[in-house]
Design an enzyme around this catalytic site. Structure first.
Site, PDB file in Angstrom:
ATOM      1  CD  GLU A 190       4.083  -1.043  -7.609  1.00 50.59           C
ATOM      2  OE1 GLU A 190       3.552  -1.948  -8.297  1.00 50.59           O
ATOM      3  OE2 GLU A 190       4.520  -1.243  -6.457  1.00 50.59           O
ATOM      4  CB  THR A 220      -0.252 -11.812   2.610  1.00 52.48           C
ATOM      5  OG1 THR A 220      -0.472 -10.575   1.908  1.00 52.48           O
ATOM      6  CG2 THR A 220       1.240 -12.128   2.635  1.00 52.48           C
TER       7      THR A 220
END
Ligand code: NAG
Ligand code: NAG
Ligand code: NAG
Ligand code: NAG
Ligand code: NAG
Length: 514
Positions: free
Chosen positions: A373, A505
């Site tokens: 992440e 997106t």
């Protein structure tokens, strides 16, 4: 048709793909039905588990076989996953979801006073509904014969937007990030919003206006966006690279910090995607993208001290950069490639490929084969970035980054950029890397009835499952993994121009404006 690429190409003014293939290095890829079928099988496994244990709620918790309604309980996994099922030709799944759509009550939340994220609701629900509508009215129309079911997709998107539009009732027209439908329609009263949440509405709301004939949605989103295109308040760090937070009362910027990651990312993404949607109407969005792209190449591209061959994107605070990034920013490679294709500029394609290769390196260096992440490095020019924790210093020597947040929640951005890199180069290496990433994710994240977020990509077994399967697994990760191996179709990116679709997106493809 307002999209001008075919005539421009005929005149020979731009020829973005001509530098490829480079015959000495490229082994050209082709559709791979075996791998496409494996991705579809992972989708089917995920759907079966969601259908059994969570439908029509939002997310499956695959380990406990529970669910949550964190996207307001309108069935986010089903709506987000619908167009992937359409592209895969999974007609049973498509039919199940289409039967559900008219039953969803988008005018209220089951829980009183539950906040509704305008951004998340827009990209997942409105995006998923509109793209499924475009696909079923267009190239996939043979999948569904009952037009009432298809038309419900558009009417439900409009119902939802009619509720969300209270967000724009601010002094400036910059939307509030949060609204409520129950017991009354209202906004949260937030004094600011960030550029990702303000700037990632304009594609969906413009499409909604074009499909319904009601100009209001486009006007609202474009008014909010106008403050981002013509920034006032805190100065831009460099031309085109703006701050993060914007006042909802004045529309002025409140800071000069930013990145290509959380809170900013898809604002930049949509500047060039609006140009793909309509290159005449949104030429000024393209101009802002070009400024941001050039400033990014000049000021944010950063090479780690231990791996100068890699290029990551630093964050910035004014003109001071900090070398840290994360999985979210991994989409940037694909966005630069898209810009390079649309503008006929090889420098953006080359930079996008450099980014794609480098962010993929965060996958192939970890023990699990999955990227983290968050990560950081030391900038080889400025020396910024401190030093790695001692437990990771030998890893940093080899990998060029250290892990600052080790979890992985089934995010798609690396697969997304590999998709763009494959489409522009045709190089089978990108299919192989996507296959390696998909194989690692489906092995390490396999948990309980489906696939789960995991705690720690630095451990070969992922450090344990954290029991969530977000809807973007269906919408994005599995879609890009599938498309990279799938047959040619109208939705596939064409590096020679003439593209018919633009992906939002959340990887929802909309028909471009004709
Ligand atoms: C949706 O919820 C609202 C508010 O509770 C209610 O008034 C309306 O009847 C519901 N619509 C449907 C179709 O159930
Ligand atoms: C199409 O679907 C609608 C909504 O589910 C249903 O009411 C209608 O009977 C269906 N029409 C046909 C021809 O099956
Ligand atoms: C907009 O906000 C004002 C208060 O600022 C309020 O009086 C008005 O009812 C709101 N309009 C809508 C459509 O929510
Ligand atoms: C901008 O970055 C600086 C330095 O990192 C930080 O002190 C400041 O709080 C940031 N401002 C905002 C609005 O995030
Ligand atoms: C890892 O990715 C890099 C691209 O940056 C590539 O050069 C290398 O071959 C990859 N290694 C493996 C094992 O896939």
């Amino acid at each position: 048709m307002r999209f001008i690429s075919s005539s421009v190409f005929a005149l020979g003014l731009v020829a973005p793909a001509l530098a490829y293939p480079r015959p000495e290095v490229v082994k050209r890829g082709s559709p791979n039905p075996t791998r496409a079928a494996a991705v579809k099988a992972a989708f089917q496994t995920s759907w079966n588990a969601y259908r059994q244990f969570a439908f029509p709620h939002d997310d499956l918790h695959p380990v406990s076989n529970g669910f949550d309604d964190e996207r307001n309980g309108w069935g986010s996994s089903a709506i987000d996953g619908l167009d992937t099922a359409i592209l895969m030709g999974a007609s049973d799944i498509v039919n199940t979801i289409l039967q559900r759509v008219p039953q969803i009550n988008f005018t209220t939340t089951a829980v009183a006073n539950q906040g509704i994220s305008v951004f998340e609701t827009n990209i997942r629900y409105i995006g998923g509904l509109l793209s499924s509508y475009d696909l079923l009215k267009g190239p996939f129309s043979s999948l569904v014969t009952n037009q009432t079911l298809v038309n419900n997709l558009l009417s439900q998107a409009q119902t939802l937007a009619n509720g969300l539009k209270v967000a724009f009732n601010t002094t400036s027209g910059v939307p509030d990030p949060t609204v409520y439908f129950n017991p009354t329609y209202r906004r949260s009263g937030a004094s600011s919003n960030n550029i990702a949440e303000i700037g990632t509405l304009v594609l969906e709301w413009t499409r909604l206006s074009d499909l319904t004939g009601n100009p209001l949605y486009a006007q609202l989103a474009q008014k909010g966006e106008s403050y981002l295109l013509n920034p006032t308040g805190s100065p831009e760090a460099w031309p085109g690279l703006v701050g993060t937070f914007v006042s909802t009362s004045s529309g002025a910027f409140q800071d000069s910090n930013g990145s290509w990651s959380a809170l900013s990312d898809s604002f930049y993404e949509y500047l060039i995607k609006m140009y793909l949607y309509d290159p005449v109407a949104f030429a000024n969005y393209k101009d802002r993208w070009v400024l941001a792209a050039d400033s990014t190449i000049a000021h944010l591209a950063s090479h780690p001290t231990t791996r100068k061959d890699l290029t990551f994107l630093s964050a910035y605070s004014g003109q001071s950069t900090s070398p840290n990034s994360g999985h979210l920013a991994s989409f940037a490679g694909g966005n630069f490639i898209l810009g390079g294709i649309l503008l006929g500029q090889q420098k953006y394609i080359d930079f996008g490929i450099q980014l794609t290769n480098s962010y993929y390196a965060t996958y192939n260096q970890t023990a699990s084969g999955i990227g983290p992440e968050g990560f950081a490095w030391v900038d080889s020019v400025t020396g910024a970035g401190g030093s790695p924790p001692s437990s990771q210093s030998s890893f940093y020597s080899k990998a060029g980054f250290w892990v600052s947040a080790g979890y992985y929640i089934l995010r798609p951005e690396t697969l997304e950029s590999l998709y763009y890199a494959y489409r522009v180069t045709g190089d089978s290496k990108y299919q192989d890397w996507a296959w390696a990433a998909f194989s690692a994710i489906t092995k390490v994240c396999r948990a309980g009835s489906a696939y789960s977020s995991i705690n720690d990509v630095t451990q070969a077994n992922g450090g344990g499952a954290s029991d969530d399967m977000e809807s973007f697994w269906f919408a994005e990760a599995l879609k890009y993994a599938y498309l990279i191996f799938a047959e040619e179709s109208d939705v596939q990116l064409n590096p020679n121009g003439g593209n018919k679709f633009v992906f939002n997106t959340e990887a929802h493809p909309f028909s471009i404006r004709k």
